[in-house]
Motif scaffolding. Sequence first.
Motif, PDB file in Angstrom:
ATOM      1  N   GLN A   1      33.127 -20.849  36.797  1.00  0.00           N
ATOM      2  CA  GLN A   1      31.937 -20.527  35.996  1.00  0.00           C
ATOM      3  C   GLN A   1      32.291 -19.515  34.886  1.00  0.00           C
ATOM      4  N   ALA A   2      33.015 -18.463  35.291  1.00  0.00           N
ATOM      5  CA  ALA A   2      33.418 -17.436  34.313  1.00  0.00           C
ATOM      6  C   ALA A   2      34.326 -18.062  33.248  1.00  0.00           C
ATOM      7  N   GLN A   3      35.242 -18.884  33.704  1.00  0.00           N
ATOM      8  CA  GLN A   3      36.170 -19.557  32.787  1.00  0.00           C
ATOM      9  C   GLN A   3      35.419 -20.426  31.773  1.00  0.00           C
ATOM     10  N   SER A   4      34.424 -21.172  32.241  1.00  0.00           N
ATOM     11  CA  SER A   4      33.646 -22.038  31.350  1.00  0.00           C
ATOM     12  C   SER A   4      32.939 -21.209  30.281  1.00  0.00           C
ATOM     13  N   GLU A   5      32.349 -20.089  30.725  1.00  0.00           N
ATOM     14  CA  GLU A   5      31.622 -19.251  29.759  1.00  0.00           C
ATOM     15  C   GLU A   5      32.574 -18.683  28.711  1.00  0.00           C
ATOM     16  N   ILE A   6      33.741 -18.257  29.164  1.00  0.00           N
ATOM     17  CA  ILE A   6      34.722 -17.670  28.229  1.00  0.00           C
ATOM     18  C   ILE A   6      35.223 -18.732  27.240  1.00  0.00           C
ATOM     19  N   ILE A   7      35.516 -19.910  27.746  1.00  0.00           N
ATOM     20  CA  ILE A   7      35.999 -20.992  26.870  1.00  0.00           C
ATOM     21  C   ILE A   7      34.941 -21.343  25.821  1.00  0.00           C
ATOM     22  N   CYS A   8      33.678 -21.405  26.240  1.00  0.00           N
ATOM     23  CA  CYS A   8      32.612 -21.709  25.270  1.00  0.00           C
ATOM     24  C   CYS A   8      32.491 -20.593  24.235  1.00  0.00           C
ATOM     25  N   SER A   9      32.639 -19.350  24.667  1.00  0.00           N
ATOM     26  CA  SER A   9      32.479 -18.267  23.693  1.00  0.00           C
ATOM     27  C   SER A   9      33.657 -18.238  22.716  1.00  0.00           C
ATOM     28  N   LEU A  10      34.851 -18.632  23.166  1.00  0.00           N
ATOM     29  CA  LEU A  10      35.993 -18.734  22.250  1.00  0.00           C
ATOM     30  C   LEU A  10      35.736 -19.831  21.208  1.00  0.00           C
ATOM     31  N   ALA A  11      35.203 -20.960  21.690  1.00  0.00           N
ATOM     32  CA  ALA A  11      34.946 -22.091  20.783  1.00  0.00           C
ATOM     33  C   ALA A  11      33.862 -21.744  19.761  1.00  0.00           C
ATOM     34  N   GLU A  12      32.959 -20.868  20.158  1.00  0.00           N
ATOM     35  CA  GLU A  12      31.886 -20.438  19.247  1.00  0.00           C
ATOM     36  C   GLU A  12      32.439 -19.532  18.157  1.00  0.00           C
ATOM     37  N   LYS A  13      33.490 -18.772  18.533  1.00  0.00           N
ATOM     38  CA  LYS A  13      33.965 -17.678  17.687  1.00  0.00           C
ATOM     39  C   LYS A  13      34.873 -18.153  16.555  1.00  0.00           C
ATOM     40  N   THR A  14      35.758 -19.104  16.848  1.00  0.00           N
ATOM     41  CA  THR A  14      36.830 -19.372  15.889  1.00  0.00           C
ATOM     42  C   THR A  14      37.476 -20.749  16.087  1.00  0.00           C
ATOM     43  N   ASP A  15      38.132 -21.281  15.042  1.00  0.00           N
ATOM     44  CA  ASP A  15      38.990 -22.464  15.210  1.00  0.00           C
ATOM     45  C   ASP A  15      40.077 -22.102  16.203  1.00  0.00           C
ATOM     46  N   CYS A  16      40.417 -22.988  17.108  1.00  0.00           N
ATOM     47  CA  CYS A  16      41.464 -22.610  18.068  1.00  0.00           C
ATOM     48  C   CYS A  16      42.065 -23.781  18.827  1.00  0.00           C
ATOM     49  N   VAL A  17      43.230 -23.503  19.411  1.00  0.00           N
ATOM     50  CA  VAL A  17      43.891 -24.402  20.354  1.00  0.00           C
ATOM     51  C   VAL A  17      43.691 -23.793  21.741  1.00  0.00           C
ATOM     52  N   ILE A  18      43.222 -24.586  22.685  1.00  0.00           N
ATOM     53  CA  ILE A  18      43.039 -24.102  24.058  1.00  0.00           C
ATOM     54  C   ILE A  18      43.882 -24.964  24.994  1.00  0.00           C
ATOM     55  N   ILE A  19      44.695 -24.294  25.799  1.00  0.00           N
ATOM     56  CA  ILE A  19      45.598 -25.016  26.704  1.00  0.00           C
ATOM     57  C   ILE A  19      44.948 -25.195  28.082  1.00  0.00           C
ATOM     58  N   GLY A  20      44.935 -26.417  28.558  1.00  0.00           N
ATOM     59  CA  GLY A  20      44.505 -26.723  29.933  1.00  0.00           C
ATOM     60  C   GLY A  20      43.100 -26.272  30.291  1.00  0.00           C
ATOM     61  N   ARG A  21      42.921 -25.962  31.556  1.00  0.00           N
ATOM     62  CA  ARG A  21      41.680 -25.399  32.089  1.00  0.00           C
ATOM     63  C   ARG A  21      40.426 -26.238  31.845  1.00  0.00           C
ATOM     64  N   CYS A  22      40.586 -27.553  31.847  1.00  0.00           N
ATOM     65  CA  CYS A  22      39.451 -28.484  31.674  1.00  0.00           C
ATOM     66  C   CYS A  22      38.682 -28.235  30.380  1.00  0.00           C
ATOM     67  N   ALA A  23      39.326 -27.594  29.384  1.00  0.00           N
ATOM     68  CA  ALA A  23      38.598 -27.237  28.156  1.00  0.00           C
ATOM     69  C   ALA A  23      38.073 -28.478  27.435  1.00  0.00           C
ATOM     70  N   ASP A  24      38.807 -29.589  27.501  1.00  0.00           N
ATOM     71  CA  ASP A  24      38.334 -30.829  26.855  1.00  0.00           C
ATOM     72  C   ASP A  24      36.981 -31.238  27.408  1.00  0.00           C
ATOM     73  N   PHE A  25      36.798 -31.025  28.709  1.00  0.00           N
ATOM     74  CA  PHE A  25      35.544 -31.401  29.371  1.00  0.00           C
ATOM     75  C   PHE A  25      34.461 -30.336  29.147  1.00  0.00           C
ATOM     76  N   ILE A  26      34.854 -29.083  29.341  1.00  0.00           N
ATOM     77  CA  ILE A  26      33.894 -27.978  29.193  1.00  0.00           C
ATOM     78  C   ILE A  26      33.307 -27.959  27.776  1.00  0.00           C
ATOM     79  N   LEU A  27      34.135 -28.307  26.796  1.00  0.00           N
ATOM     80  CA  LEU A  27      33.707 -28.204  25.391  1.00  0.00           C
ATOM     81  C   LEU A  27      33.222 -29.521  24.806  1.00  0.00           C
ATOM     82  N   LYS A  28      32.831 -30.473  25.660  1.00  0.00           N
ATOM     83  CA  LYS A  28      32.554 -31.802  25.088  1.00  0.00           C
ATOM     84  C   LYS A  28      31.452 -31.789  24.019  1.00  0.00           C
TER      85      LYS A  28
END
Lengths: 206, 206
Positions: free
Chosen positions: B91-118
């Motif tokens: 849950q914490a990981q999902s929230e952090i990944i979403c807040s990173l995606a909100e903040k800036t252009d970026c590359v995210i490695i692993g951690r189901c980010a493709d799914f979390i950020l659909k």
Amino acid sequence: MNRIITIGRQFGSGGREFGRRLAEELGIGYYDKEIITEIAKSTSMSEEYIKSFIEGKGQKLMPITIGHSFAHIDNFQVDNPAYKQIQSIYQAQSEIICSLAEKTDCVIIGRCADFILKDYDPLRVFVYASIDSRVSRCMAKKRENENFNEKEMRKHILNLDKDRGKYYEFYTDQKWGDKENYDLMLNLSYKDIPRVVKRIAPWFTV
Amino acid sequence: MNRIITIGRQFGSGGREFGRRLAEELGIGYYDKEIITEIAKSTSMSEEYIKSFIEGKGQKLMPITIGHSFAHIDNFQVDNPAYKQIQSIYQAQSEIICSLAEKTDCVIIGRCADFILKDYDPLRVFVYASIDSRVSRCMAKKRENENFNEKEMRKHILNLDKDRGKYYEFYTDQKWGDKENYDLMLNLSYKDIPRVVKRIAPWFTV
């Protein structure tokens, strides 16, 4: 050595359009149906006849077992004139594909070119798309004399994929569309193909 | 909307190096282990502890059945404190990944980010390589205190892939590494990664 790009593709994915536009963008050769014309020239068979063998009739004669070793094929098949004919078509096709690769930089669509040209170190691309996207693309492009509804189109697409897979697996001993057999796999679901080509072409030019 | 590139990768394929170099080349953010640091900040757990849950211990608690529906999970697991902990880490990981995606252009490695950020329409990349290439890469990079021989390294790599697959499938209901779940699949077997990045980066900038 010439720069060779081979493109395998699911039916309806837009792989052929992608390949054609990529070749245009890069200013290199493009070979697809041209290969059938060349086979016809080098054998006594008509283009229509060769096409029917490659895209359907041929597969029906193939054993279910994957692998082109003759151990899998019973005598009936080896002696079958139609079987001999698909073998000679494949042989002619392989020779033509190799001579194209010798001649010029090019994009080659389908026809096991990734496998046939493995000594030429081709960039092996596989293009795919979701079944919904493929049905929608095929419905939009269908000819006036095609009466498929969406459900029938879906079945038609899946059947053609099955034939392609069987053809590829028979000659290569590899699974069609498995990522291990390609350098680059591209998902074109609902994509604007001219735009994708513009974006991806610089990659091929460096 | 920011430009997000998510990178799933087989262990030892070079996906992490590819992602880091791609982010550098594009001049955009890069998030990998940084996410674990952020989870630690937002929870009371240590980075080491979170890492052990994400990269191993967590998977051991997961049911064999694919699917994150609670229907698959028996009461023992739901009540299990360790199980609750992996859920809160995710849950914490999902929230952090979403807040990173909100903040800036970026590359995210692993951690189901493709799914979390659909909902952020990321470019979903999956990097893979042949097992021989991965063993050879890992043997060349192994730390002095790692005593794996080639055979053990192969086993270690396949086990880590299995854990990654299980983790991904548990949270996403999707099969890890299946082409349908990605936009672009890249085979880095024996590839010179800096060179691949130089070649592919222009594609991401158009």
